[in-house]
Design a protein around this motif. Structure first.
Motif, PDB file in Angstrom:
ATOM      1  N   GLY A  47      41.064 -23.468  35.389  1.00  0.00           N
ATOM      2  CA  GLY A  47      40.994 -22.686  36.653  1.00  0.00           C
ATOM      3  C   GLY A  47      40.680 -23.632  37.641  1.00  0.00           C
ATOM      4  N   GLU A  48      39.071 -23.975  37.793  1.00  0.00           N
ATOM      5  CA  GLU A  48      38.768 -24.630  38.673  1.00  0.00           C
ATOM      6  C   GLU A  48      37.578 -25.643  38.035  1.00  0.00           C
ATOM      7  OE1 GLU A  48      36.470 -23.000  41.654  1.00  0.00           O
ATOM      8  OE2 GLU A  48      34.831 -22.243  40.265  1.00  0.00           O
ATOM      9  N   ARG A  49      37.692 -26.963  38.694  1.00  0.00           N
ATOM     10  CA  ARG A  49      36.785 -28.070  37.772  1.00  0.00           C
ATOM     11  C   ARG A  49      35.435 -27.526  38.305  1.00  0.00           C
ATOM     12  NH1 ARG A  49      38.180 -34.233  38.744  1.00  0.00           N
ATOM     13  NH2 ARG A  49      40.073 -33.233  37.916  1.00  0.00           N
ATOM     14  N   HIS A  50      34.554 -27.369  37.378  1.00  0.00           N
ATOM     15  CA  HIS A  50      33.133 -26.964  37.291  1.00  0.00           C
ATOM     16  C   HIS A  50      32.006 -27.762  36.358  1.00  0.00           C
ATOM     17  CE1 HIS A  50      34.770 -24.489  34.254  1.00  0.00           C
ATOM     18  NE2 HIS A  50      33.645 -24.406  33.621  1.00  0.00           N
ATOM     19  N   LEU A  51      30.709 -27.609  36.567  1.00  0.00           N
ATOM     20  CA  LEU A  51      29.736 -28.271  35.725  1.00  0.00           C
ATOM     21  C   LEU A  51      29.779 -27.095  34.787  1.00  0.00           C
ATOM     22  CD1 LEU A  51      27.461 -30.058  38.088  1.00  0.00           C
ATOM     23  CD2 LEU A  51      29.598 -30.763  37.162  1.00  0.00           C
ATOM     24  N   ASP A  52      29.131 -27.668  33.518  1.00  0.00           N
ATOM     25  CA  ASP A  52      28.916 -26.715  32.659  1.00  0.00           C
ATOM     26  C   ASP A  52      27.880 -27.625  31.422  1.00  0.00           C
ATOM     27  OD1 ASP A  52      28.852 -24.520  30.961  1.00  0.00           O
ATOM     28  OD2 ASP A  52      30.956 -24.103  30.933  1.00  0.00           O
ATOM     29  N   MET A  53      27.333 -26.659  30.712  1.00  0.00           N
ATOM     30  CA  MET A  53      26.305 -27.198  29.465  1.00  0.00           C
ATOM     31  C   MET A  53      26.712 -27.045  28.373  1.00  0.00           C
ATOM     32  SD  MET A  53      23.356 -28.712  30.616  1.00  0.00           S
ATOM     33  CE  MET A  53      22.224 -28.683  31.951  1.00  0.00           C
ATOM     34  N   LEU A  54      27.136 -27.664  27.477  1.00  0.00           N
ATOM     35  CA  LEU A  54      27.467 -27.878  25.936  1.00  0.00           C
ATOM     36  C   LEU A  54      26.480 -28.426  25.291  1.00  0.00           C
ATOM     37  CD1 LEU A  54      31.450 -28.744  26.329  1.00  0.00           C
ATOM     38  CD2 LEU A  54      30.159 -26.552  26.466  1.00  0.00           C
ATOM     39  N   ARG A  55      26.562 -27.846  23.947  1.00  0.00           N
ATOM     40  CA  ARG A  55      25.226 -28.430  22.871  1.00  0.00           C
ATOM     41  C   ARG A  55      26.405 -29.978  22.334  1.00  0.00           C
ATOM     42  NH1 ARG A  55      24.060 -28.237  17.180  1.00  0.00           N
ATOM     43  NH2 ARG A  55      21.868 -27.748  16.865  1.00  0.00           N
ATOM     44  N   TRP A  56      25.410 -30.988  22.230  1.00  0.00           N
ATOM     45  CA  TRP A  56      26.083 -32.137  21.913  1.00  0.00           C
ATOM     46  C   TRP A  56      26.142 -32.269  20.114  1.00  0.00           C
ATOM     47  CZ3 TRP A  56      23.558 -37.721  22.572  1.00  0.00           C
ATOM     48  CH2 TRP A  56      24.488 -38.630  22.302  1.00  0.00           C
ATOM     49  N   GLY A  57      27.368 -32.475  19.703  1.00  0.00           N
ATOM     50  CA  GLY A  57      27.697 -32.159  18.250  1.00  0.00           C
ATOM     51  C   GLY A  57      28.671 -31.271  18.198  1.00  0.00           C
ATOM     52  N   LEU A  58      29.701 -31.891  17.634  1.00  0.00           N
ATOM     53  CA  LEU A  58      30.811 -30.683  17.648  1.00  0.00           C
ATOM     54  C   LEU A  58      30.849 -29.810  16.314  1.00  0.00           C
ATOM     55  CD1 LEU A  58      33.436 -29.985  18.951  1.00  0.00           C
ATOM     56  CD2 LEU A  58      34.435 -31.383  17.202  1.00  0.00           C
ATOM     57  N   VAL A  59      30.823 -28.620  16.551  1.00  0.00           N
ATOM     58  CA  VAL A  59      30.881 -27.581  15.359  1.00  0.00           C
ATOM     59  C   VAL A  59      32.243 -27.025  15.812  1.00  0.00           C
ATOM     60  CG1 VAL A  59      29.901 -25.522  14.468  1.00  0.00           C
ATOM     61  CG2 VAL A  59      28.467 -27.232  15.559  1.00  0.00           C
ATOM     62  N   PRO A  60      33.184 -27.228  14.923  1.00  0.00           N
ATOM     63  CA  PRO A  60      34.591 -26.769  14.718  1.00  0.00           C
ATOM     64  C   PRO A  60      34.503 -25.227  14.692  1.00  0.00           C
ATOM     65  CG  PRO A  60      34.376 -28.713  13.132  1.00  0.00           C
ATOM     66  CD  PRO A  60      33.066 -28.355  13.729  1.00  0.00           C
ATOM     67  N   SER A  61      35.504 -24.655  15.143  1.00  0.00           N
ATOM     68  CA  SER A  61      35.521 -23.081  15.115  1.00  0.00           C
ATOM     69  C   SER A  61      35.592 -22.441  13.810  1.00  0.00           C
ATOM     70  CB  SER A  61      36.723 -22.587  15.895  1.00  0.00           C
ATOM     71  OG  SER A  61      37.807 -22.967  15.544  1.00  0.00           O
ATOM     72  N   TRP A  62      36.034 -23.349  12.843  1.00  0.00           N
ATOM     73  CA  TRP A  62      36.088 -22.857  11.356  1.00  0.00           C
ATOM     74  C   TRP A  62      34.827 -23.239  10.677  1.00  0.00           C
ATOM     75  CZ3 TRP A  62      35.365 -27.337   9.024  1.00  0.00           C
ATOM     76  CH2 TRP A  62      35.868 -28.454   9.646  1.00  0.00           C
ATOM     77  N   ALA A  63      33.960 -23.881  11.191  1.00  0.00           N
ATOM     78  CA  ALA A  63      32.668 -24.165  10.237  1.00  0.00           C
ATOM     79  C   ALA A  63      31.756 -23.190   9.743  1.00  0.00           C
ATOM     80  CB  ALA A  63      31.747 -25.223  11.295  1.00  0.00           C
ATOM     81  N   LYS A  64      31.300 -23.423   8.578  1.00  0.00           N
ATOM     82  CA  LYS A  64      30.542 -22.479   8.002  1.00  0.00           C
ATOM     83  C   LYS A  64      29.081 -22.118   8.643  1.00  0.00           C
ATOM     84  CE  LYS A  64      32.800 -22.569   3.469  1.00  0.00           C
ATOM     85  NZ  LYS A  64      32.536 -22.788   2.081  1.00  0.00           N
ATOM     86  N   ASP A  65      28.339 -23.562   9.164  1.00  0.00           N
ATOM     87  CA  ASP A  65      27.204 -23.360   9.973  1.00  0.00           C
ATOM     88  C   ASP A  65      27.079 -24.485  10.899  1.00  0.00           C
ATOM     89  OD1 ASP A  65      25.776 -25.666   8.765  1.00  0.00           O
ATOM     90  OD2 ASP A  65      26.359 -24.707   6.725  1.00  0.00           O
ATOM     91  N   LEU A  66      26.105 -24.484  11.845  1.00  0.00           N
ATOM     92  CA  LEU A  66      25.780 -25.081  13.013  1.00  0.00           C
ATOM     93  C   LEU A  66      25.464 -26.488  12.488  1.00  0.00           C
ATOM     94  CD1 LEU A  66      25.703 -24.905  16.099  1.00  0.00           C
ATOM     95  CD2 LEU A  66      23.239 -24.268  15.751  1.00  0.00           C
TER      96      LEU A  66
END
Length: 222
Positions: A47-66
């Motif tokens: 939609g619009e460009r905005h700042l956000d916070m994400l956790r560093w270290g990719l966890v794919p949607s299919w992963a079993k745990d964090l």
């Protein structure tokens, strides 16, 4: 690779640099030793460009745990279009990861000297990133990201043979463009940054401790 970086600017300065909005709930503070699994400042465009916070270290949607996230802090540009974890994200879930410096360890004899790398003009910059959303057993959605790396440029090569993929202002616009899904034009952006625009100096080994986060970390040491 890229395992530590800094972001010392406030949200308004970051928003101006990236022509992004700042959500009312967004908060950040000066950071001098950002480490994997911590929340980091990103620029998103849905939609619009905005700042956000994400956790560093990719966890794919299919992963079993964090826990997989601690092993997926970086993604190699050369294999993005091949590895299942990244291929589907390249077309639809791209982000910018905001920084004003990063650390790399230079091998010297039997030791490794931490080096702090910035742009010569000390400006804010952005790593190319990918993100995904993962649902934990309690139903909570956790959004995570990874920093893309590429071959080192001539400046970085004596320090390390890899470097984060830093994007120019024009490349950032392409990377965030939601209408672009083909791998070709996106992968062409993930190249070594211009050597003559970068600077580096040795810093304290205290940066090795992720619990230590102070302006002293970026001071030059002899």
């Amino acid at each position: 690779m890229c395992g530590r970086f800094t972001l010392t600017r406030d949200a308004n300065a970051i928003a101006r640099a990236f022509q992004a909005t700042v959500p009312a709930s967004f908060q950040n503070s000066a950071r001098f030793n950002i480490a994997p699994t911590q929340n980091i400042v990103t620029v998103m465009q849905n939609g619009e460009r905005h700042l956000d916070m994400l956790r560093w270290g990719l966890v794919p949607s299919w992963a079993k745990d964090l826990s997989i996230g601690s092993r997926m802090i970086n993604a190699r540009a050369e294999t993005l279009a091949e590895k299942p974890s990244f291929k589907r994200l390249l077309g639809h879930k791209r982000c910018l990861i905001v920084a004003d410096g990063f650390y790399e360890w230079k091998k010297e004899a039997k030791t490794k000297t931490p080096m702090y790398i910035t742009l010569k003009d000390q400006d804010i910059f952005a790593f190319a990133g990918l993100w995904d959303a993962w649902k934990n057993p309690d139903g909570e959605i956790i959004r995570t990201c990874t920093i893309i790396t590429t071959d080192a440029n001539e400046f970085m090569n004596p320090i390390h043979n890899r470097m984060p993929a830093i994007l120019t202002a024009e490349e950032r616009d392409i990377w965030l463009d939601p209408t672009i899904h083909e791998a070709g034009p996106l992968l062409s952006l993930l190249k070594p940054y211009a050597s003559d625009e970068m600077a580096a100096h040795p810093v304290s080994r205290q940066v090795n401790n992720p619990a230590y986060d102070s302006p002293e970390l970026i001071a030059t040491v002899q």
